[in-house]
Design a protein around this motif. Structure first.
Motif, PDB file in Angstrom:
ATOM      1  N   GLU A  92       0.815  -1.215   0.000  1.00  0.00           N
ATOM      2  CA  GLU A  92       0.000   0.000   0.000  1.00  0.00           C
ATOM      3  C   GLU A  92       0.852   1.271   0.000  1.00  0.00           C
ATOM      4  N   GLU A  93       2.065   1.205   0.522  1.00  0.00           N
ATOM      5  CA  GLU A  93       2.911   2.402   0.556  1.00  0.00           C
ATOM      6  C   GLU A  93       3.130   2.968  -0.843  1.00  0.00           C
ATOM      7  N   TRP A  94       3.209   2.109  -1.863  1.00  0.00           N
ATOM      8  CA  TRP A  94       3.430   2.586  -3.233  1.00  0.00           C
ATOM      9  C   TRP A  94       2.147   3.184  -3.822  1.00  0.00           C
ATOM     10  N   VAL A  95       1.016   2.684  -3.401  1.00  0.00           N
ATOM     11  CA  VAL A  95      -0.261   3.278  -3.819  1.00  0.00           C
ATOM     12  C   VAL A  95      -0.378   4.677  -3.218  1.00  0.00           C
ATOM     13  N   ILE A  96      -0.060   4.796  -1.954  1.00  0.00           N
ATOM     14  CA  ILE A  96      -0.127   6.086  -1.263  1.00  0.00           C
ATOM     15  C   ILE A  96       0.839   7.082  -1.902  1.00  0.00           C
ATOM     16  N   GLU A  97       2.047   6.633  -2.233  1.00  0.00           N
ATOM     17  CA  GLU A  97       3.016   7.521  -2.872  1.00  0.00           C
ATOM     18  C   GLU A  97       2.499   7.999  -4.237  1.00  0.00           C
ATOM     19  N   THR A  98       1.918   7.109  -5.009  1.00  0.00           N
ATOM     20  CA  THR A  98       1.357   7.486  -6.312  1.00  0.00           C
ATOM     21  C   THR A  98       0.218   8.473  -6.141  1.00  0.00           C
TER      22      THR A  98
ATOM     23  N   GLN B 295       1.579  11.868  -5.514  1.00  0.00           N
ATOM     24  CA  GLN B 295       2.078  12.493  -6.738  1.00  0.00           C
ATOM     25  C   GLN B 295       0.929  12.971  -7.633  1.00  0.00           C
ATOM     26  N   LEU B 296      -0.156  12.233  -7.637  1.00  0.00           N
ATOM     27  CA  LEU B 296      -1.335  12.617  -8.418  1.00  0.00           C
ATOM     28  C   LEU B 296      -2.092  13.773  -7.766  1.00  0.00           C
TER      29      LEU B 296
ATOM     30  N   PRO C 251       0.878  -0.870 -14.337  1.00  0.00           N
ATOM     31  CA  PRO C 251       1.084  -1.051 -12.897  1.00  0.00           C
ATOM     32  C   PRO C 251       1.218   0.284 -12.184  1.00  0.00           C
ATOM     33  N   ILE C 252       1.203   0.201 -10.880  1.00  0.00           N
ATOM     34  CA  ILE C 252       1.551   1.323 -10.017  1.00  0.00           C
ATOM     35  C   ILE C 252       3.034   1.136  -9.687  1.00  0.00           C
ATOM     36  N   ARG C 253       3.808   2.202  -9.744  1.00  0.00           N
ATOM     37  CA  ARG C 253       5.258   2.105  -9.539  1.00  0.00           C
ATOM     38  C   ARG C 253       5.574   1.494  -8.172  1.00  0.00           C
TER      39      ARG C 253
ATOM     40  N   ILE D 196       1.338   3.934 -14.135  1.00  0.00           N
ATOM     41  CA  ILE D 196       0.225   4.799 -14.527  1.00  0.00           C
ATOM     42  C   ILE D 196       0.635   6.265 -14.647  1.00  0.00           C
ATOM     43  N   LEU D 197       1.595   6.721 -13.845  1.00  0.00           N
ATOM     44  CA  LEU D 197       2.043   8.108 -13.947  1.00  0.00           C
ATOM     45  C   LEU D 197       2.797   8.341 -15.261  1.00  0.00           C
ATOM     46  N   ARG D 198       3.683   7.458 -15.587  1.00  0.00           N
ATOM     47  CA  ARG D 198       4.475   7.589 -16.818  1.00  0.00           C
ATOM     48  C   ARG D 198       3.589   7.460 -18.056  1.00  0.00           C
ATOM     49  N   GLU D 199       2.692   6.487 -18.051  1.00  0.00           N
ATOM     50  CA  GLU D 199       1.811   6.287 -19.206  1.00  0.00           C
ATOM     51  C   GLU D 199       0.862   7.471 -19.391  1.00  0.00           C
TER      52      GLU D 199
END
Length: 133
Positions: free
Chosen positions: A7-13, A16-17, A48-50, A65-68
């Motif tokens: 979940e930490e990577w979801v929260i980070e994304t 950023q969003l 994916p989520i980074r 998803i951020l890069r795409e």
């Protein structure tokens, strides 16, 4: 190849969003980050989520998803506040529409040839079996 996600990577994304992802999508991606789905007979590759937890996961999530989404915006005609979550290989994207500080649970298809949006499902819960939720 799909894999789990902390979940930490979801929260980070989301940080950023500047917006929260739909709950059903978050849960599904934590179980299976990426992979493919079929919607109305169309194959979609989920971005994916980074995940930067190790080199292998960084390599597996380099098309996150951020890069795409940034790449889509560079084309022109892509809605500036929408989020690309999947592609069909032809340029069309499955997107979430932003509503304030959250993305709505209703995904839509963005057609690259016309720039038009087509509603796909009332909410991500309707796609939960396809997403592995």
């Amino acid at each position: 190849m799909a894999f789990d996600l902390s979940e930490e990577w979801v929260i980070e994304t989301e940080a950023q969003l500047g917006a929260r992802l739909p709950a059903g999508y978050r849960a599904a991606m934590m179980r299976r980050n990426g992979g493919g789905i079929v919607l109305d007979g169309e194959d979609w590759a989920l971005y994916p989520i980074r995940d930067a937890s190790d080199r292998k996961r960084i390599a597996r999530t380099c098309n996150d998803i951020l890069r795409e989404t940034a790449a889509c915006r560079a084309w022109g005609g892509f809605p500036p506040s929408d989020l690309a979550i999947a592609g069909d290989g032809s340029g069309d994207k499955l997107v979430f529409l932003r509503n304030g500080d959250a993305y709505g649970p209703a995904p839509a298809i963005w057609r690259h040839e016309t720039g038009g949006l087509i509603a796909q499902a009332p909410d991500i819960g309707d796609l939960s079996s396809a997403l592995g939720a």
